[in-house]
Design an enzyme around this catalytic site. Structure first.
Site, short mmCIF file in Angstrom:
data_model
loop_
_atom_site.label_atom_id
_atom_site.label_comp_id
_atom_site.label_asym_id
_atom_site.label_seq_id
_atom_site.Cartn_x
_atom_site.Cartn_y
_atom_site.Cartn_z
N HIS A 128 1.88 6.94 -0.09
CA HIS A 128 1.04 6.13 0.80
C HIS A 128 -0.38 6.10 0.25
CE1 HIS A 128 -0.99 4.74 4.41
NE2 HIS A 128 0.20 4.40 4.88
N HIS A 187 0.81 -1.22 0.00
CA HIS A 187 0.00 0.00 0.00
C HIS A 187 0.85 1.28 0.00
CE1 HIS A 187 1.01 -0.09 4.24
NE2 HIS A 187 0.59 1.17 4.31
#
Length: 166
Positions: free
Chosen positions: A85, A70
């Protein structure tokens, strides 16, 4: 003969960072997570993505890929280090909805696909998909960072300008 007494002029270099995702560039204060919104992770911008692809915004080196895919860190040749992110609290998805196409240590070129992510799956799991882009070492490397907001196309629109310390 007198060259050693000449005062050195400081040269500054401006680095432009292109958007790694297509969507809407917004202030970090819009990220629903105090670590990002409060600037505790570093300076930067956030993007509300409209397409689930994270691409390399510059030529650099993958410094780290988070195990759940992620997030990742890229290092620019100037020494700037960036954290990308995808979403907030998306580590909880344990990699579901994320496919990494790079590994730590890889050299990447602008526009190269880094991570594919399923926007709908992330949202259906109850997580915001807003994607912070953070300069993690800005205080060490830059004297100024300018952020640019508005609609952005991955690889085409500048989202950050950094003045590198000389």
């Amino acid at each position: 003969m007198f060259s050693k007494w000449r005062k050195k002029t400081e040269e500054s270099k401006v680095i432009e960072i292109f958007s790694p995702v297509t969507g809407q560039s917004v202030s970090l204060t819009e990220v629903p997570d105090e670590a990002f919104a409060g600037g505790h992770m570093g300076k930067g911008v956030a993007i509300e993505p409209s397409i689930g692809k994270l691409v390399a915004p510059f030529e650099g080196t993958v410094a780290h890929v988070i195990k759940s895919n992620h997030a990742l860190m890229l290092e620019h040749s100037s020494g700037l280090q960036f954290l990308f992110h995808i979403g907030v609290n998306t580590v909880s998805l344990k990699g579901e909805g994320f496919v990494s196409h790079v590994a730590t240590g890889d050299k990447v070129k602008p526009g190269q696909l880094l991570i594919e992510f399923d926007i709908e799956k992330i949202q259906n799991a109850g997580f915001p998909v807003i994607t912070p882009i953070i300069v993690t070492n800005a205080d060490e490397v830059t004297s100024n960072i300018e952020t640019i907001f508005g609609p952005v196309q991955a690889g085409s629109d500048v989202i950050l300008k950094a003045v590198i310390k000389s």
